[in-house]
Design an enzyme around this catalytic site. Structure first.
Site, PDB file in Angstrom:
ATOM      1  N   MET A  33     -14.151  -4.226   1.189  1.00 44.58           N
ATOM      2  CA  MET A  33     -14.843  -4.145  -0.105  1.00 44.58           C
ATOM      3  C   MET A  33     -15.092  -5.557  -0.642  1.00 44.58           C
ATOM      4  O   MET A  33     -15.329  -5.743  -1.834  1.00 44.58           O
ATOM      5  CB  MET A  33     -14.030  -3.318  -1.089  1.00 44.58           C
ATOM      6  CG  MET A  33     -13.866  -1.868  -0.594  1.00 44.58           C
ATOM      7  SD  MET A  33     -13.561  -0.662  -1.880  1.00 44.58           S
ATOM      8  CE  MET A  33     -12.034  -1.270  -2.553  1.00 44.58           C
ATOM      9  N   HIS A  37     -10.031 -12.305   1.854  1.00 43.68           N
ATOM     10  CA  HIS A  37      -8.898 -13.229   1.908  1.00 43.68           C
ATOM     11  C   HIS A  37      -8.399 -13.292   3.347  1.00 43.68           C
ATOM     12  O   HIS A  37      -8.974 -12.645   4.240  1.00 43.68           O
ATOM     13  CB  HIS A  37      -7.795 -12.785   0.936  1.00 43.68           C
ATOM     14  CG  HIS A  37      -7.440 -11.329   1.076  1.00 43.68           C
ATOM     15  ND1 HIS A  37      -6.780 -10.838   2.171  1.00 43.68           N
ATOM     16  CD2 HIS A  37      -7.689 -10.260   0.283  1.00 43.68           C
ATOM     17  CE1 HIS A  37      -6.606  -9.542   2.044  1.00 43.68           C
ATOM     18  NE2 HIS A  37      -7.164  -9.147   0.907  1.00 43.68           N
ATOM     19  N   GLU A  38      -7.330 -14.030   3.544  1.00 49.60           N
ATOM     20  CA  GLU A  38      -6.800 -14.243   4.889  1.00 49.60           C
ATOM     21  C   GLU A  38      -6.461 -12.918   5.608  1.00 49.60           C
ATOM     22  O   GLU A  38      -6.615 -12.802   6.823  1.00 49.60           O
ATOM     23  CB  GLU A  38      -5.576 -15.168   4.775  1.00 49.60           C
ATOM     24  CG  GLU A  38      -5.005 -15.657   6.067  1.00 49.60           C
ATOM     25  CD  GLU A  38      -6.009 -16.384   6.988  1.00 49.60           C
ATOM     26  OE1 GLU A  38      -7.021 -16.931   6.505  1.00 49.60           O
ATOM     27  OE2 GLU A  38      -5.739 -16.378   8.214  1.00 49.60           O
ATOM     28  N   HIS A  40      -8.128 -10.130   5.455  1.00 51.54           N
ATOM     29  CA  HIS A  40      -9.371  -9.649   6.079  1.00 51.54           C
ATOM     30  C   HIS A  40      -9.681 -10.453   7.343  1.00 51.54           C
ATOM     31  O   HIS A  40     -10.205  -9.924   8.321  1.00 51.54           O
ATOM     32  CB  HIS A  40     -10.550  -9.787   5.098  1.00 51.54           C
ATOM     33  CG  HIS A  40     -10.437  -8.904   3.892  1.00 51.54           C
ATOM     34  ND1 HIS A  40     -10.237  -9.405   2.635  1.00 51.54           N
ATOM     35  CD2 HIS A  40     -10.513  -7.563   3.760  1.00 51.54           C
ATOM     36  CE1 HIS A  40     -10.183  -8.403   1.767  1.00 51.54           C
ATOM     37  NE2 HIS A  40     -10.347  -7.278   2.418  1.00 51.54           N
ATOM     38  N   GLN A 152      -2.613  -2.723   8.013  1.00 48.85           N
ATOM     39  CA  GLN A 152      -1.459  -1.830   7.816  1.00 48.85           C
ATOM     40  C   GLN A 152      -1.063  -1.711   6.351  1.00 48.85           C
ATOM     41  O   GLN A 152      -0.372  -0.784   5.971  1.00 48.85           O
ATOM     42  CB  GLN A 152      -0.272  -2.327   8.643  1.00 48.85           C
ATOM     43  CG  GLN A 152       0.924  -1.361   8.613  1.00 48.85           C
ATOM     44  CD  GLN A 152       2.216  -1.978   9.050  1.00 48.85           C
ATOM     45  OE1 GLN A 152       2.257  -2.662  10.070  1.00 48.85           O
ATOM     46  NE2 GLN A 152       3.275  -1.756   8.293  1.00 48.85           N
ATOM     47  N   ASP A 154      -2.727  -0.719   4.035  1.00 51.77           N
ATOM     48  CA  ASP A 154      -3.220   0.609   3.661  1.00 51.77           C
ATOM     49  C   ASP A 154      -2.880   1.589   4.795  1.00 51.77           C
ATOM     50  O   ASP A 154      -3.770   2.183   5.409  1.00 51.77           O
ATOM     51  CB  ASP A 154      -4.725   0.554   3.418  1.00 51.77           C
ATOM     52  CG  ASP A 154      -5.067  -0.393   2.279  1.00 51.77           C
ATOM     53  OD1 ASP A 154      -4.580  -0.179   1.166  1.00 51.77           O
ATOM     54  OD2 ASP A 154      -5.784  -1.387   2.519  1.00 51.77           O
ATOM     55  N   GLN A 157      -4.258   5.034   4.618  1.00 49.89           N
ATOM     56  CA  GLN A 157      -5.694   5.019   4.934  1.00 49.89           C
ATOM     57  C   GLN A 157      -5.897   5.048   6.459  1.00 49.89           C
ATOM     58  O   GLN A 157      -6.758   5.770   6.968  1.00 49.89           O
ATOM     59  CB  GLN A 157      -6.321   3.771   4.328  1.00 49.89           C
ATOM     60  CG  GLN A 157      -7.739   3.492   4.770  1.00 49.89           C
ATOM     61  CD  GLN A 157      -8.403   2.417   3.921  1.00 49.89           C
ATOM     62  OE1 GLN A 157      -8.890   2.716   2.854  1.00 49.89           O
ATOM     63  NE2 GLN A 157      -8.429   1.188   4.383  1.00 49.89           N
ATOM     64  N   ARG A 191      -6.725  -7.458  -4.947  1.00 52.86           N
ATOM     65  CA  ARG A 191      -6.262  -7.182  -6.317  1.00 52.86           C
ATOM     66  C   ARG A 191      -5.232  -8.217  -6.804  1.00 52.86           C
ATOM     67  O   ARG A 191      -4.931  -8.261  -7.994  1.00 52.86           O
ATOM     68  CB  ARG A 191      -5.694  -5.768  -6.408  1.00 52.86           C
ATOM     69  CG  ARG A 191      -6.787  -4.703  -6.312  1.00 52.86           C
ATOM     70  CD  ARG A 191      -6.269  -3.299  -6.590  1.00 52.86           C
ATOM     71  NE  ARG A 191      -7.354  -2.359  -6.733  1.00 52.86           N
ATOM     72  CZ  ARG A 191      -7.768  -1.505  -5.787  1.00 52.86           C
ATOM     73  NH1 ARG A 191      -7.179  -1.484  -4.616  1.00 52.86           N
ATOM     74  NH2 ARG A 191      -8.770  -0.679  -6.027  1.00 52.86           N
TER      75      ARG A 191
HETATM   76  O1  PAF Z   1      -9.601  -0.719   2.619  1.00 51.86           O
HETATM   77  C1  PAF Z   1     -10.688  -0.902   2.024  1.00 51.86           C
HETATM   78  O2  PAF Z   1     -11.041  -2.006   1.623  1.00 51.86           O
HETATM   79  C2  PAF Z   1     -11.592   0.302   1.791  1.00 51.86           C
HETATM   80  O3  PAF Z   1     -10.863   1.450   1.504  1.00 51.86           O
HETATM   81  C3  PAF Z   1     -12.588   0.544   2.932  1.00 51.86           C
HETATM   82  C4  PAF Z   1     -11.870   0.899   4.230  1.00 51.86           C
HETATM   83  C5  PAF Z   1     -13.445  -0.690   3.147  1.00 51.86           C
HETATM   84  C6  PAF Z   1     -13.516   1.715   2.590  1.00 51.86           C
HETATM   85  O4  PAF Z   1     -14.272   1.445   1.454  1.00 51.86           O
END
Ligand code: PAF
Length: 285
Positions: A33, A37-38, A40, A152, A154, A157, A191
């Site tokens: 989204m 940051h590091e 990602h 991990q 999330d 998710q 966040r």
């Molecule tokens: O983890 C996230 O940033 C979001 O939930 C994702 C996987 C990009 C879906 O919008």
């Protein structure tokens, strides 16, 4: 290294993905989204190692935010994100507007209904995983991903994505990349930018509390109640922390268990001031 390509329409993104497939290339997708940051970047690097082409998506997905959540204030910094992606050698970024993903008349959503979205963040954020599952399915289809990379942090998710990918027979391998932490132990998150310096300091209690449980586990403790109590005891020492949940479930099935006799997710969600942070460890792997 080739230049980062930026696509804002589904059509352009599909054409690029089709050309790569035509050339026999494998595609790695890193859905994000933005506010990169590091953490990602560890996804991008894992994708780079595993695939010929790396596509990142930067899309603040309105469908996964509840009415009182932070959709409007979620950090958006696309230019800075592109600079980071380019420096990392990412091939392309998909950055659609909400109306491109959900045009007038849009009516199809993915829900995972085996119970794994009814616990942890799913229980606190109704509709959240329906939004995640829907957008991730669309992103996988649009980019024709062979592999998709998720952090991990999330972990729920990841369990949800793995479930619908298997259930819908999507030809995508889901890769979970370990949590990326600052030297202080704080799990990296977009966040974190919401917090003051004092709050960031207070937020270190999350990783500290999980470390306490990890040490208890290493010392032989297997009872879920005792492991959760070890976390709660540490969280209680931080006046700025308000616990949302401390829970332990089998992973990835997310079933209730009294003790750790198979891989289990010990997951926490904690408010530091107004900022809701999550963190976890997997025990028994
Ligand atoms: O983890 C996230 O940033 C979001 O939930 C994702 C996987 C990009 C879906 O919008």
């Amino acid at each position: 290294m080739s230049e980062l390509k930026v696509f804002t329409t589904v059509k352009e993104m599909q054409a690029y993905a089709a050309a790569q497939k035509q050339a026999g290339k494998t595609i790695g997708l890193c859905p994000t989204m933005g506010a990169l940051h590091e953490g990602h970047m560890t996804l991008m690097r894992a994708a780079r190692q595993a695939c010929d082409i790396v596509i990142a998506s930067v899309f603040v997905n309105p469908v996964q935010f509840g009415p009182n959540e932070d959709y409007d204030k979620y950090p958006r910094q696309f230019e800075a994100d592109c600079a980071k992606l380019a420096a990392e050698g990412v091939d392309a970024v998909f950055h659609p507007e909400p109306a491109e993903m959900y045009p007038d008349g849009y009516g199809t959503y993915i829900t995972v209904e085996n119970g794994i979205t009814d616990v942890l963040c799913g229980a606190r954020r109704p509709g959240h995983f329906r939004g995640v599952a829907t957008v991730v399915t669309k992103l996988m289809n649009i980019t024709r991903a062979d592999k998709a990379f998720f952090g991990q942090k999330d972990a729920q998710q990841v369990a949800v994505v793995r479930r619908f990918v298997a259930d819908l027979n999507l030809p995508v391998e889901v890769v979970m990349v370990p949590i990326c932490r600052e030297a202080s132990g704080l799990a990296r998150s977009s966040r974190n930018a919401y917090m003051s310096e004092a709050e960031k300091q207070a937020a270190l209690v999350l990783s500290r509390s999980l470390r306490a449980a990890k040490e208890a586990y290493a010392g032989g403790e297997r009872q879920a109640a005792a492991l959760k109590a070890a976390v709660q005891q540490v969280l209680a020492t931080e006046p700025l922390a308000r616990v949302d949940y401390v829970d332990l479930y089998t992973y990835p099935a997310l079933q209730v268990t009294d003790s750790v006799s198979e891989p289990c997710l010990l997951a926490i969600a904690v408010y530091i001031g107004q900022t809701r942070l999550i963190d976890n460890i997997i025990l028994g792997e």
